[in-house]
Design a protein around this motif. Sequence first.
Motif, PDB file in Angstrom:
ATOM      1  N   ASP A 268      -0.414  -1.363  14.768  1.00 50.06           N
ATOM      2  CA  ASP A 268      -0.338  -2.736  15.260  1.00 50.06           C
ATOM      3  C   ASP A 268      -1.602  -3.082  16.046  1.00 50.06           C
ATOM      4  N   HIS A 269      -2.714  -3.062  15.347  1.00 47.70           N
ATOM      5  CA  HIS A 269      -3.979  -3.414  16.007  1.00 47.70           C
ATOM      6  C   HIS A 269      -4.812  -4.182  14.988  1.00 47.70           C
ATOM      7  N   PRO A 270      -5.309  -5.368  15.350  1.00 43.34           N
ATOM      8  CA  PRO A 270      -6.008  -6.190  14.353  1.00 43.34           C
ATOM      9  C   PRO A 270      -7.239  -5.517  13.784  1.00 43.34           C
ATOM     10  N   VAL A 271      -7.947  -4.710  14.591  1.00 41.27           N
ATOM     11  CA  VAL A 271      -9.156  -4.041  14.085  1.00 41.27           C
ATOM     12  C   VAL A 271      -8.771  -2.971  13.067  1.00 41.27           C
ATOM     13  N   ALA A 272      -7.731  -2.191  13.379  1.00 39.67           N
ATOM     14  CA  ALA A 272      -7.279  -1.150  12.447  1.00 39.67           C
ATOM     15  C   ALA A 272      -6.819  -1.791  11.138  1.00 39.67           C
ATOM     16  N   LEU A 273      -6.048  -2.849  11.236  1.00 35.03           N
ATOM     17  CA  LEU A 273      -5.525  -3.502  10.025  1.00 35.03           C
ATOM     18  C   LEU A 273      -6.670  -4.100   9.202  1.00 35.03           C
ATOM     19  N   ALA A 274      -7.628  -4.736   9.894  1.00 32.66           N
ATOM     20  CA  ALA A 274      -8.767  -5.349   9.185  1.00 32.66           C
ATOM     21  C   ALA A 274      -9.602  -4.276   8.492  1.00 32.66           C
ATOM     22  N   LEU A 275      -9.759  -3.120   9.141  1.00 32.36           N
ATOM     23  CA  LEU A 275     -10.553  -2.024   8.548  1.00 32.36           C
ATOM     24  C   LEU A 275      -9.867  -1.502   7.274  1.00 32.36           C
ATOM     25  N   ILE A 276      -8.556  -1.282   7.352  1.00 28.54           N
ATOM     26  CA  ILE A 276      -7.833  -0.736   6.188  1.00 28.54           C
ATOM     27  C   ILE A 276      -7.897  -1.746   5.038  1.00 28.54           C
ATOM     28  N   GLU A 277      -7.742  -3.040   5.382  1.00 33.94           N
ATOM     29  CA  GLU A 277      -7.809  -4.071   4.337  1.00 33.94           C
ATOM     30  C   GLU A 277      -9.190  -4.140   3.714  1.00 33.94           C
ATOM     31  N   ALA A 278     -10.229  -4.089   4.560  1.00 34.54           N
ATOM     32  CA  ALA A 278     -11.599  -4.205   4.040  1.00 34.54           C
ATOM     33  C   ALA A 278     -11.948  -2.989   3.176  1.00 34.54           C
ATOM     34  N   ALA A 279     -11.492  -1.811   3.562  1.00 31.87           N
ATOM     35  CA  ALA A 279     -11.775  -0.608   2.757  1.00 31.87           C
ATOM     36  C   ALA A 279     -10.892  -0.592   1.514  1.00 31.87           C
ATOM     37  N   ASN A 280      -9.762  -1.292   1.596  1.00 33.15           N
ATOM     38  CA  ASN A 280      -8.786  -1.343   0.504  1.00 33.15           C
ATOM     39  C   ASN A 280      -8.334   0.062   0.085  1.00 33.15           C
TER      40      ASN A 280
ATOM     41  N   GLN B 269       0.809  -1.233   0.000  1.00 33.23           N
ATOM     42  CA  GLN B 269       0.000   0.000   0.000  1.00 33.23           C
ATOM     43  C   GLN B 269       0.833   1.270   0.000  1.00 33.23           C
ATOM     44  N   LEU B 270       2.143   1.151   0.193  1.00 30.85           N
ATOM     45  CA  LEU B 270       2.993   2.354   0.143  1.00 30.85           C
ATOM     46  C   LEU B 270       3.026   2.952  -1.265  1.00 30.85           C
ATOM     47  N   ASN B 271       2.708   2.097  -2.290  1.00 27.66           N
ATOM     48  CA  ASN B 271       2.691   2.588  -3.675  1.00 27.66           C
ATOM     49  C   ASN B 271       1.689   3.715  -3.830  1.00 27.66           C
ATOM     50  N   GLY B 272       2.146   4.858  -4.300  1.00 26.29           N
ATOM     51  CA  GLY B 272       1.243   5.992  -4.503  1.00 26.29           C
ATOM     52  C   GLY B 272       1.020   6.808  -3.235  1.00 26.29           C
ATOM     53  N   VAL B 273       1.348   6.229  -2.063  1.00 23.69           N
ATOM     54  CA  VAL B 273       1.196   6.966  -0.806  1.00 23.69           C
ATOM     55  C   VAL B 273       2.474   7.773  -0.550  1.00 23.69           C
ATOM     56  N   VAL B 274       3.639   7.117  -0.784  1.00 23.83           N
ATOM     57  CA  VAL B 274       4.914   7.836  -0.686  1.00 23.83           C
ATOM     58  C   VAL B 274       5.618   7.753  -2.045  1.00 23.83           C
ATOM     59  N   ARG B 275       6.458   8.745  -2.316  1.00 19.91           N
ATOM     60  CA  ARG B 275       7.128   8.802  -3.617  1.00 19.91           C
ATOM     61  C   ARG B 275       8.438   8.040  -3.595  1.00 19.91           C
TER      62      ARG B 275
END
Length: 342
Positions: free
Chosen positions: A122-134, A71-77
């Motif tokens: 480092d939190h499973p809920v945060a990681l799951a949310l970012i993955e689900a929203a993609n 996910q760093l692609n396009g987020v940082v140069r």
Amino acid sequence: MDKSVDNLSTTRSILEAAERIKKNEVVAFPTETVYGLGANACSDEAVKRIFEAKGRPVDNPLIVHIASFNQLNGVVRHIPETAKKLMERFWPGPLTLILPKGERISQYATAGLQTIGVRMPDHPVALALIEAANLPIAAPSANRSGKPSPTAAEHVLTDLNGKIAGVIDAGSAGIGVESTVIECKGDQITILRPGGITQSELEEVLSKENVHEYKPSKTAAPKSPGMKYTHYSPDAPVYLIDATAEDMQQVIDKEKANGKRVGVLTTEEKKHCYHADYVVACGERSNLFTVAEQLYSALRTFDDQHVDIILSETFPKEGIGEAIMNRLEKAAVKENPSIGEP
Ligand code: TXA
Ligand code: MG
């Protein structure tokens, strides 16, 4: 703290929250540091909603949260070698790196800067949310601007109920103070905000000479725009009392004699030493991680107690103590009541 995502209602609320993020709404979610107020980092409209809900000054940039290195692609140069080393060692975790901004991210998220703060929580809920929203999720702490950061869902609701699309409640956040923010220049790093990763942990990975503490200049604009604003403040003024318990009691007595309702922030070890209107024990001085964990919720309790003045003990500026004192110094008014005067 139970960090597993095994509860069906949590899973449902993560999926529901991800749908709202995709629709450019703002949703609060837990991280391992504090609760964040998340929105689609690629959308101007979504990011503007974060600033509106918090009442945050628009020149204070947000941290973008990702769930994978892809996910760093396009987020940082560009990612300098030193930054790569730190990501590999500390992500997922409470370390935010300031890097050149990628083209996918809304300019409102970085307040127009060409750099971006990015971290993998480092939190499973945060990681799951970012993955689900993609999507990369921009998220400041989910408090009203100027108030202590929220370490529980109810703190978020106290500040933002009616202004946001929802909050995922996963109990208390773990560390209790925010991530460490660092700037990378070649092989040199500067700590712009002390936080969950301590200076000595950074020095274990880079050598000591390459890790610098940020010393704000009196004339130049601060490197991290957030530094110039009042922060973490309960309703009553906070004074830091760097003194013995007897001296602290003298200040309490003097303020009480002036008709003030006095609150004291101390630790388990010393809570019996003080006679004040309200005394809160914020963790144990013998383990500063417990103080960090409880700091913001302790500061918030003073508002419920309607005290007129808050006197706080100070802590050694070592390890996580750096972050604790950084927050307390920002919460405090600058001039202290004089100690030891009749
Ligand atoms: O632990 C955390 O970092 C939490 C959770 C939710 O991840 N987030 C958080 O965000 O504390 P916030 O917005 O409350 O603080 C972000 C800090 C601010 O001081 C801001 O000025 C600084 O990071 N920052 C963000 N982008 C920056 C940039 N491009 N250059 C310098 N400082 C930046
Ligand atoms: Mg904040």
